[in-house]
Design a protein around this motif. Structure first.
Motif, short mmCIF file in Angstrom:
data_model
loop_
_atom_site.label_atom_id
_atom_site.label_comp_id
_atom_site.label_asym_id
_atom_site.label_seq_id
_atom_site.Cartn_x
_atom_site.Cartn_y
_atom_site.Cartn_z
N PRO A 1 8.57 5.12 4.35
CA PRO A 1 8.62 5.81 5.65
C PRO A 1 7.72 5.24 6.74
CG PRO A 1 8.35 7.38 3.87
CD PRO A 1 8.22 6.02 3.27
N THR A 2 6.50 4.87 6.41
CA THR A 2 5.61 4.32 7.44
C THR A 2 6.19 3.03 8.00
OG1 THR A 2 3.68 5.31 6.37
CG2 THR A 2 3.27 3.47 7.89
N THR A 3 6.67 2.19 7.10
CA THR A 3 7.28 0.93 7.52
C THR A 3 8.49 1.20 8.40
OG1 THR A 3 6.52 -0.10 5.49
CG2 THR A 3 8.32 -1.19 6.65
N ARG A 4 9.34 2.11 7.98
CA ARG A 4 10.52 2.46 8.76
C ARG A 4 10.13 2.94 10.15
NH1 ARG A 4 12.99 6.66 10.60
NH2 ARG A 4 15.23 6.74 10.77
N ASN A 5 9.17 3.84 10.21
CA ASN A 5 8.77 4.42 11.50
C ASN A 5 8.14 3.38 12.43
OD1 ASN A 5 9.73 6.89 10.64
ND2 ASN A 5 7.73 7.62 9.99
N LYS A 6 7.40 2.43 11.87
CA LYS A 6 6.76 1.42 12.71
C LYS A 6 7.72 0.34 13.19
CE LYS A 6 2.04 2.07 11.47
NZ LYS A 6 0.74 1.50 11.42
N LEU A 7 8.83 0.14 12.46
CA LEU A 7 9.74 -0.95 12.81
C LEU A 7 11.08 -0.48 13.38
CD1 LEU A 7 9.13 -3.30 9.75
CD2 LEU A 7 8.16 -3.47 12.04
N ILE A 8 11.32 0.81 13.43
CA ILE A 8 12.64 1.33 13.80
C ILE A 8 13.11 0.86 15.19
CG2 ILE A 8 11.86 3.56 14.75
CD1 ILE A 8 14.92 3.16 12.50
N LYS A 9 12.19 0.68 16.11
CA LYS A 9 12.58 0.28 17.47
C LYS A 9 12.35 -1.19 17.76
CE LYS A 9 12.15 4.87 19.29
NZ LYS A 9 11.61 5.77 20.26
N ASN B 1 0.81 -1.21 0.00
CA ASN B 1 0.00 0.00 0.00
C ASN B 1 0.85 1.27 0.00
OD1 ASN B 1 0.86 -0.68 2.66
ND2 ASN B 1 -0.67 0.69 3.52
N GLU B 2 2.07 1.15 0.45
CA GLU B 2 2.97 2.30 0.57
C GLU B 2 3.92 2.37 -0.62
OE1 GLU B 2 5.81 4.26 4.01
OE2 GLU B 2 5.37 2.12 4.12
N HIS B 3 4.06 3.57 -1.16
CA HIS B 3 5.00 3.80 -2.26
C HIS B 3 6.38 4.15 -1.69
CE1 HIS B 3 2.03 4.13 -5.57
NE2 HIS B 3 1.23 4.59 -4.61
N PRO B 4 7.45 3.73 -2.36
CA PRO B 4 8.78 4.14 -1.91
C PRO B 4 9.01 5.63 -2.20
CG PRO B 4 8.96 2.85 -3.92
CD PRO B 4 7.51 2.83 -3.52
N GLN B 5 9.75 6.25 -1.30
CA GLN B 5 10.11 7.66 -1.45
C GLN B 5 11.62 7.79 -1.60
OE1 GLN B 5 8.65 9.88 1.90
NE2 GLN B 5 6.52 9.37 1.49
N TRP C 1 13.48 15.99 -0.97
CA TRP C 1 13.57 14.71 -0.27
C TRP C 1 12.20 14.30 0.23
CZ3 TRP C 1 17.51 12.31 -1.76
CH2 TRP C 1 18.73 12.93 -1.92
N GLY C 2 11.90 13.03 0.03
CA GLY C 2 10.60 12.49 0.43
C GLY C 2 9.63 12.39 -0.73
N ASP C 3 10.03 12.85 -1.91
CA ASP C 3 9.16 12.69 -3.07
C ASP C 3 8.99 11.21 -3.40
OD1 ASP C 3 8.90 15.43 -3.32
OD2 ASP C 3 10.06 15.59 -5.18
N ARG C 4 7.82 10.87 -3.87
CA ARG C 4 7.53 9.50 -4.28
C ARG C 4 8.34 9.15 -5.52
NH1 ARG C 4 1.44 7.76 -5.68
NH2 ARG C 4 1.21 8.18 -3.46
#
Length: 170
Positions: A78-86, A65-69, A149-152
């Motif tokens: 980013p969503t994946t990174r933020n949810k799994l970072i810790k 569902n999430e596009h790479p940026q 930075w952060g563009d799809r």
């Protein structure tokens, strides 16, 4: 099996997706753990990107569902990174109940075997450098005149690029 999937590539990219990006990321981590591949957040992001690209090319639809940026160190979900970072990656396994459905998906197992067979033993640094190659989707995106930075990263760039990586040579 790959030939069958390649035949499906003549239609437009579908805006549908197969799984939530966090679920796929957890599956990649569990697959890496089961098969004794080292994985950290950077490597996870690159392997997720490769799986996304292969799936997009082969199936003409997004894996997640999430596009790479485009981030400074390459493609990032980013969503994946933020949810799994810790999270402690060593604790994620294919027997986790939230991975039951994806773990039974033979198409995903084939995709992971392809991705890990080609890139699983590569380091995060290697994969970062690989994602920055001239002409790569990340490279094309960051060279756009109005880039920030952060563009799809456009799916059309990704699909075109992965076609060159996995199509049989004539």
């Amino acid at each position: 099996m790959l030939r069958y999937f390649l035949l499906l590539c003549n239609k437009m990219i579908s805006d549908t997706y197969k799984y939530d990006s966090v679920t796929v990321a957890n599956y990649i981590i569990a697959f890496a753990n089961q098969n004794k591949f080292f994985i950290n957040m950077t490597k996870l992001q690159k392997l997720l990107y490769i799986a996304y690209g292969v799936y997009l090319y082969v199936k003409n639809e997004r894996l997640t569902n999430e596009h790479p940026q485009a981030w400074p160190y390459g493609p990032v979900f980013p969503t994946t990174r933020n949810k799994l970072i810790k999270k402690d990656f060593s604790e994620i396994s294919l027997s986790d109940e939230n991975l039951e459905k994806i773990a039974r998906d033979s198409e995903m197992e084939s995709l992971m075997k392809l991705v890990f067979g080609s890139y699983g033993s590569k380091t995060a640094a290697y994969l970062t450098e690989w994602s920055h190659k001239p002409g790569s989707p990340w490279d094309r995106t960051v060279k756009q005149p109005s880039f920030s930075w952060g563009d799809r990263i456009p799916d059309s760039y990704i699909q075109e690029y992965f076609k060159t990586l996995i199509s049989p040579k004539a």
